[in-house]
Design a protein around this motif. Sequence first.
Motif, mmCIF file in Angstrom:
data_model
loop_
_atom_site.group_PDB
_atom_site.id
_atom_site.type_symbol
_atom_site.label_atom_id
_atom_site.label_comp_id
_atom_site.label_asym_id
_atom_site.label_seq_id
_atom_site.Cartn_x
_atom_site.Cartn_y
_atom_site.Cartn_z
ATOM 1 N N THR A 142 0.853 -1.188 0.000
ATOM 2 C CA THR A 142 0.000 0.000 0.000
ATOM 3 C C THR A 142 0.890 1.239 0.000
ATOM 4 N N LEU A 147 -3.062 1.276 6.913
ATOM 5 C CA LEU A 147 -4.452 0.904 6.633
ATOM 6 C C LEU A 147 -5.210 0.846 7.949
ATOM 7 N N GLU A 151 -10.381 -1.204 6.523
ATOM 8 C CA GLU A 151 -9.792 -1.361 5.188
ATOM 9 C C GLU A 151 -9.156 -2.735 5.027
ATOM 10 N N ARG A 188 -4.993 3.585 12.895
ATOM 11 C CA ARG A 188 -4.359 3.090 11.683
ATOM 12 C C ARG A 188 -3.200 2.189 12.061
#
Length: 333
Positions: A142, A147, A151, A188
Amino acid sequence: MNADWASRPERAASEPEGKGWGRMPGGRLTHDERRRIATGLADGLGYAEIARHLDRPTSTVSREVARNGGHGGYRADHAQHATGRRARRSGTVVPREEPAAFDEHGRDAEAVRAYAEEFAALMVATGLPRMAARVLARLVTTDSGSLTASELVAGLRVSPASVSKAVGYLEGLDVVRRERDAGRRRERYVIDDDVWLRSWLTSARTNAMWAETARRGAETLDAATPAGARLDHMRQFFTGLSDDMAGGTTAEVFADVLTVLAALVQAGTPLAVDPLAAALGWPRDRVADALRDAERHPDIAGPTALARLAPDTYAVVAAPDRLTAEQRAALGA
């Protein structure tokens, strides 16, 4: 690359005269095309190059490989039979390939996902639990390197509990950290660009600790005895391994750093070099070198960090990246 990959004898035998090698991009893969995919993988070609030879979208090739054993386990005959079995179970004709989807950088999104699964499979083969490997692979591939839980759940199509357990495992390895979204309540999960260096240093530190433990065992049991000699061989092995990984004589360095840090924790108060040397019974230069190495290689200290409070005075504090600002405030830090 094998230069004649695209002109092997079976090519002419399998395509009608006057036609190009590839078929219509949306059609089903044929058995011969699957054989060519397997040959291309064996010759070290990437998905995009194989797809060009087949006149297919890259996503068709990456999806085909991901469904049927991955990069290292793809077998054309097995893939052909597996496709037939799936079609018979569903009672429907295998659908035509959907058009490839591309991300904001123009990359084939399906090819990226397939690579992430391939990357995860490699980590599983080296001993990482499957779900932890899939989470780590997604973070690595990513662009943001981060993420949210939702997600990851959506991308991996797994339960929130599975993601939570995998993240906890990766946190224990110190390869993933949490941070709070600015102005939002959600967290996150982040992978830093230096994660591999930190993992490397952690491995080197672990080997150094094995070497130090074996050294003490050899001294205790006497290296002239069979058991003592066995431990001394173990010391030599792990010392060499640690030195090779870090490019220096790290076993002794790591052992000295950890001892000095432990001494500061035990003292519970900042100390200068001379009192530390007197307490440990070491020469002053040895303590000074260990403190310098602790500053130069902060990852050795794990969740703690060495703090220089004065030119010659040191203390052990919590590593700055281990606690959030809110946690520090709650602890009165």
